[in-house]
Design a protein around this motif. Structure first.
Motif, PDB file in Angstrom:
ATOM      1  N   VAL A 144      49.806  96.993  59.215  1.00 17.16           N
ATOM      2  CA  VAL A 144      48.422  96.778  59.625  1.00 17.16           C
ATOM      3  C   VAL A 144      47.679  95.934  58.589  1.00 17.16           C
ATOM      4  O   VAL A 144      47.749  96.191  57.390  1.00 17.16           O
ATOM      5  CB  VAL A 144      47.713  98.126  59.845  1.00 17.16           C
ATOM      6  N   LYS A 145      46.973  94.940  59.105  1.00 16.07           N
ATOM      7  CA  LYS A 145      46.186  94.035  58.269  1.00 16.07           C
ATOM      8  C   LYS A 145      44.716  94.153  58.673  1.00 16.07           C
ATOM      9  O   LYS A 145      44.403  94.288  59.850  1.00 16.07           O
ATOM     10  CB  LYS A 145      46.670  92.600  58.442  1.00 16.07           C
ATOM     11  N   GLU A 146      43.830  94.080  57.704  1.00 11.09           N
ATOM     12  CA  GLU A 146      42.401  94.075  58.011  1.00 11.09           C
ATOM     13  C   GLU A 146      42.069  92.799  58.767  1.00 11.09           C
ATOM     14  O   GLU A 146      42.438  91.701  58.346  1.00 11.09           O
ATOM     15  CB  GLU A 146      41.577  94.134  56.726  1.00 11.09           C
ATOM     16  N   ARG A 165      43.188  98.187  64.260  1.00 10.20           N
ATOM     17  CA  ARG A 165      44.415  98.873  63.868  1.00 10.20           C
ATOM     18  C   ARG A 165      45.261  99.251  65.092  1.00 10.20           C
ATOM     19  O   ARG A 165      46.460  99.007  65.120  1.00 10.20           O
ATOM     20  CB  ARG A 165      44.042 100.122  63.064  1.00 10.20           C
ATOM     21  N   GLU A 215      53.265 100.658  52.548  1.00  7.75           N
ATOM     22  CA  GLU A 215      51.920 100.614  51.990  1.00  7.75           C
ATOM     23  C   GLU A 215      51.058 101.670  52.681  1.00  7.75           C
ATOM     24  O   GLU A 215      51.370 102.100  53.796  1.00  7.75           O
ATOM     25  CB  GLU A 215      51.312  99.215  52.198  1.00  7.75           C
ATOM     26  N   GLN A 268      48.376 101.546  54.372  1.00  4.52           N
ATOM     27  CA  GLN A 268      47.854 101.184  55.695  1.00  4.52           C
ATOM     28  C   GLN A 268      48.964 101.057  56.749  1.00  4.52           C
ATOM     29  O   GLN A 268      48.675 100.928  57.932  1.00  4.52           O
ATOM     30  CB  GLN A 268      47.056  99.867  55.622  1.00  4.52           C
ATOM     31  N   ASP A 269      50.221 101.105  56.347  1.00  2.00           N
ATOM     32  CA  ASP A 269      51.337 100.963  57.277  1.00  2.00           C
ATOM     33  C   ASP A 269      51.521 102.224  58.108  1.00  2.00           C
ATOM     34  O   ASP A 269      51.172 103.323  57.680  1.00  2.00           O
ATOM     35  CB  ASP A 269      52.640 100.686  56.519  1.00  2.00           C
ATOM     36  N   GLN A 270      52.107 102.053  59.299  1.00  2.00           N
ATOM     37  CA  GLN A 270      52.389 103.196  60.159  1.00  2.00           C
ATOM     38  C   GLN A 270      53.729 102.998  60.856  1.00  2.00           C
ATOM     39  O   GLN A 270      53.948 101.981  61.512  1.00  2.00           O
ATOM     40  CB  GLN A 270      51.299 103.384  61.217  1.00  2.00           C
TER      41      GLN A 270
END
Length: 185
Positions: free
Chosen positions: A96-98, A104, A149, A151-153
């Motif tokens: 996931v990137k902002e 998301r 990271e 924010q990763d899923q």
């Protein structure tokens, strides 16, 4: 098998044996994954491939998570052996990137589409697979041990191989049961 036949006969198969996709066959799966819908060309995916003895390393990651959760010895051993149920496991991660226009959820759905594209590409080549998630996909210890990271899923673990048994045909469903046309009486 044409595309419509493939889509209309999509299935999961948990009974998998050697061989798994390799070489050009695996490359086709990965290229299919990279065709998933990708708003703003963020390429929000990572594919971690475990095959051969590498599956044992994934099993140790899952076993450590089960132990950290206080699971029973049987559950820990089941977790340790889970990746050995197929000759290949691909962990699909939403990277996931902002982004102000791509939330998301959309990026996670994109990674899920990539996973399904791989499963369909495998099936089109005579292989089979099953998409598994479970609590491991959300466990921060698993994420850490796989080098993800914050924010990763993980969107799923795609187990792949050659079908050991023919799966039974899924029941036909009436699309009308799942469709509502807005504004129609």
């Amino acid at each position: 098998m044409d595309a419509l036949e493939l889509l209309l006969n999509r299935h999961s198969n948990p009974r998998l044996v050697d061989p798994a996709p390799a070489g050009e066959q695996l490359d086709i799966l990965l290229r299919a994954a990279l065709r998933a819908p990708d708003h703003a060309a963020l390429t929000p995916w990572e594919f971690i491939v475990f095959e051969g003895e590498q599956r044992r390393a994934l099993g140790e990651v899952l076993a450590a998570a089960a132990q950290a959760q206080g699971e029973s010895e049987d559950a820990i051993n089941k977790a340790r052996n889970a990746p050995l149920r197929a000759p290949m496991v691909i962990t699909v991660v939403a990277k996931v990137k902002e982004h102000d226009k791509v939330p998301r959820l959309e990026q996670e759905l994109s990674a899920g589409c990539a996973l399904m594209a791989m499963q369909m590409a495998a099936q089109s080549q005579g292989f089979s697979g099953i998409w598994r998630t479970g609590w491991f996909a959300f466990d921060r210890g698993v994420h850490r041990d796989l080098g993800l990271e914050p924010q990763d899923q993980i969107v799923g673990f795609l187990y792949l191989g050659t079908p050991e048994v023919e799966v039974r045909k899924l029941p036909e469903r009436d699309p009308a049961q799942f469709v509502r046309h807005f504004g129609r009486s």
